[in-house]
Design an enzyme around this catalytic site. Structure first.
Site, PDB file in Angstrom:
ATOM      1  N   HIS A 129       9.766   6.123  11.603  1.00  0.00           N
ATOM      2  CA  HIS A 129       9.158   7.356  11.111  1.00  0.00           C
ATOM      3  C   HIS A 129       9.173   8.528  12.102  1.00  0.00           C
ATOM      4  O   HIS A 129       8.993   9.674  11.699  1.00  0.00           O
ATOM      5  CB  HIS A 129       7.711   7.043  10.714  1.00  0.00           C
ATOM      6  CG  HIS A 129       7.192   7.871   9.592  1.00  0.00           C
ATOM      7  ND1 HIS A 129       7.580   9.179   9.373  1.00  0.00           N
ATOM      8  CD2 HIS A 129       6.305   7.590   8.613  1.00  0.00           C
ATOM      9  CE1 HIS A 129       6.949   9.655   8.308  1.00  0.00           C
ATOM     10  NE2 HIS A 129       6.172   8.712   7.837  1.00  0.00           N
ATOM     11  N   SER A 188       0.953   9.225  -0.468  1.00  0.00           N
ATOM     12  CA  SER A 188       2.069  10.155  -0.378  1.00  0.00           C
ATOM     13  C   SER A 188       2.853  10.163  -1.680  1.00  0.00           C
ATOM     14  O   SER A 188       3.146   9.101  -2.239  1.00  0.00           O
ATOM     15  CB  SER A 188       2.992   9.739   0.771  1.00  0.00           C
ATOM     16  OG  SER A 188       3.986  10.711   0.961  1.00  0.00           O
TER      17      SER A 188
END
Length: 624
Positions: free
Chosen positions: A341, A552
């Site tokens: 990430h 998300s």
């Protein structure tokens, strides 16, 4: 120290007809983007209090209000820190991005597996043998190289959000990059800018790593057919299944892996092998089949395979978790990817996926002239007794993580974006309110909720937080199941909550949310002051940052879903891809927490979405 390329190759503003290089176009685009603003101090303090109102008790809130008044006094600490941030904003391309990369990722010491790296489940493939697996892998590799050519040729079309151009920098960070462990903090390397940029990918099969050159000497990419032939060679020279899973080391706690890494690369052969993996454009994991799962459990099992590989007995050693992009292709048709990430958020990854999936639909195996291709190079590792012990420790820790992750991937098939749009409501706000209701029904309370908002309208922008749990959402969820409340009132409260969410989301993407600003003030204090201001030691601040719901929305054209783990031990991770007529959900929790259960939240979410739809359909519009 971070070795992190700021700018790589220029990209043009519109999709050109031909692939002519327009040097500097990408740089000109980037320079044309506004800088991330530093929000006004008073505005953030007021919004922070509003965010705290439904989650802390009145006494605690009162205490925090006093601390904030003190913090904001003219000539006080807050003003001083605010000025420091504003100065930083003038000096740097982005006052937040380096700090965020460090604090959110590189300083974070938990394993990247489950705790940081998201997985993506792609639609299930029909192949059930290695030929099918390798044909698919060959097409996928060609598709990623096709996407890479748009980056290299500066023809990647700029994206827009609400008519505003977005920062494209993240696209230049995901290929030929890798995270490197440290004993205290990690770094990221990006080889795209090297004098001789990488021309190989890594392929891992049965825990064995190979270097596969994907370009001919004249710079043209290998064809699908050529890649397939090379993958066959790799498969046939990695049939042994008793090799040490060296890749599992990358799944360990970052400090432990940092120590093991230093030890591993003392050996020259090991160092060269590790460098070859780090430098590769991306990694392809050819996975062994997983235990058979029923159709309704298949997506969930695919989700955990993308996140952690199923444990040391299965495919967890068939990875290099520090690699930014790893595509996973199972012999049983389970496909997807996992990404590290630190360099990027979900949307650029999904955009790459959408391109590759479209490319694969039209890409056929074309027989190419049989130019003899070099045998892909196998990477060797010398395993000392100490490294063997590190591998055993990593295996044990991985298996604990595997047993602890509770996951449910589901498809909500009753409606998609179509229904909220028909009600003139934002689909994202609608889903977030259903999630608030689902959580409230299970836990009998509301909780701090994190939804990521893109800051890509700004140069080098990453994310800020949309706080989906608000005073308005709190009122709506409490009213929804209250028999004393009339439907008309419930709908009015829902409408208000949806609008409040939409307003917060708009504010966040314009750089006016509170979370990154507060983090900036705190980090500025650490740099400038002897002691941390009291507002950051306050219980309210800890409560506000304890996100029981970490969520998300990652929309894609492809019928896929992203998944990630919870960010707190008693929380959930919820990711969703709203399609036109259905919604893909991935819900995670930890088995070690008695109070959370992924399947229960997924079911409560389905019920909440349907109940809200029923409420809206049963309430006459005219009366609103």
């Amino acid at each position: 120290m971070i070795i992190f390329a700021g700018m790589v190759k220029p990209s043009c503003l519109v999709k050109p007809v031909s692939v002519t290089r327009i040097a500097g176009r990408y740089l000109a685009h980037q320079e044309g983007l506004p800088k991330l603003p530093v929000p006004p101090l008073q505005q953030t303090c007021e919004r922070y209090l509003a965010a705290l109102t439904p989650i802390v008790d009145p006494e605690e809130l009162n205490h925090t209000r006093k601390l904030l008044e003190e913090f904001q006094k003219p000539g006080g600490v807050g003003e001083r820190l605010q000025k420091g941030l504003e100065q930083r904003g003038k000096k740097m391309e982005n006052w937040l991005s380096d700090w965020w990369l460090q604090t959110a990722y590189l300083d974070y010491r938990m394993p990247v597996v489950v705790h940081s790296s998201p997985g993506v489940v792609l639609p299930r493939m029909e192949f059930s043998d290695r030929q099918g697996q390798m044909r698919y892998a060959a097409k996928l590799i060609a598709g990623v190289l096709d996407f890479k050519s748009m980056i290299d040729n500066e023809t990647l079309p700029v994206e827009y959000l609400g008519g505003k151009p977005l920062c494209m920098n993240q696209y230049y960070q995901v290929l030929s990059s890798c995270r490197i462990p440290g004993t205290k903090r990690d770094t990221v390397v990006n080889y795209t800018l090297d004098k001789r940029p990488p021309t190989h990918i890594t392929v891992v099969h049965n825990f064995q790593f190979f270097v596969l050159d994907v370009y001919n000497s004249d710079g043209t990419p290998l064809t699908v057919d050529q890649i397939y032939i090379q993958l066959e060679k790799i498969w046939n020279s990695s049939l042994q299944t008793n090799k040490e899973p060296i890749g599992i080391l990358t799944s360990n706690h970052r400090n432990s892996w940092g120590k093991a890494y230093d030890n591993l690369i003392k050996d020259k052969t090991n160092q060269e092998s590790v460098r070859a993996i780090q430098k590769s454009i991306f990694t392809v994991c050819l996975d062994a089949p997983m235990p058979h799962a029923s159709d309704d459990m298949y997506r969930t099992r695919a989700g955990v395979q993308m996140l952690h590989g199923g444990g040391s007995r299965w495919n967890s050693g068939n990875r290099w978790f520090d690699k930014t992009l790893q595509f996973i292709i199972g012999e049983d048709g389970t496909c997807g990817l996992i990404y590290e990430h630190a360099p990027a958020e979900g949307p650029p990854i999904v955009s790459l996926i959408d391109h590759v999936v479209e490319y694969m639909k039209k890409s056929e195996m074309v027989r190419t002239p049989m130019v003899p291709l070099r045998m892909p190079q196998k990477l060797h590792f010398n395993i000392t007794p100490e490294i063997k012990m590190d591998i055993e420790e990593a295996k044990q820790n991985m298996n604990i993580m595997v047993h602890d992750l509770d996951m449910k991937v589901s498809v909500f098939s009753h409606f998609g974006k179509d229904f909220p749009k028909s009600q003139k409501m934002s689909p994202d706000a609608f889903i977030q309110m259903a999630l608030q209701l689902a959580y409230y029904r299970i836990h009998k309370r509301c909780c701090p909720t994190y939804e990521s908002a893109s800051l890509r309208m700004f140069r080098l922008g990453r994310t800020d937080t949309i706080r989906s749990m608000s005073i308005d959402s709190d009122k709506f969820v409490k009213a929804m199941d209250d028999p004393a409340k009339h439907n008309i009132e419930k709908v009015a409260l829902l409408d208000k909550a949806v609008k409040a969410h939409r307003a917060y989301a708009d504010m966040a993407i314009r750089g006016q949310a509170i979370d990154r600003h507060l983090l900036g003030l705190k980090l500025q204090a650490i740099e400038d002051l002897a002691a941390l201001p009291e507002i950051f030691m306050d219980t309210s601040y800890a409560v506000a940052l304890h996100f029981n719901l970490s969520t998300s929305q990652v929309p894609a054209k492809t019928n896929c879903v992203m998944c990630f783990g919870p960010v707190v031990s008693d929380g959930y991770g919820v990711c969703y891809n709203p399609m036109d007529t259905h919604i893909n959900f991935a819900v995670s929790a930890f088995n070690s927490c008695q109070d959370t259960n992924a399947a229960r939240l997924a079911q409560a979410l389905e019920d909440a979405l349907l109940d809200i739809k029923t409420l809206l359909e049963q309430t006459p519009k005219a009366k609103l």
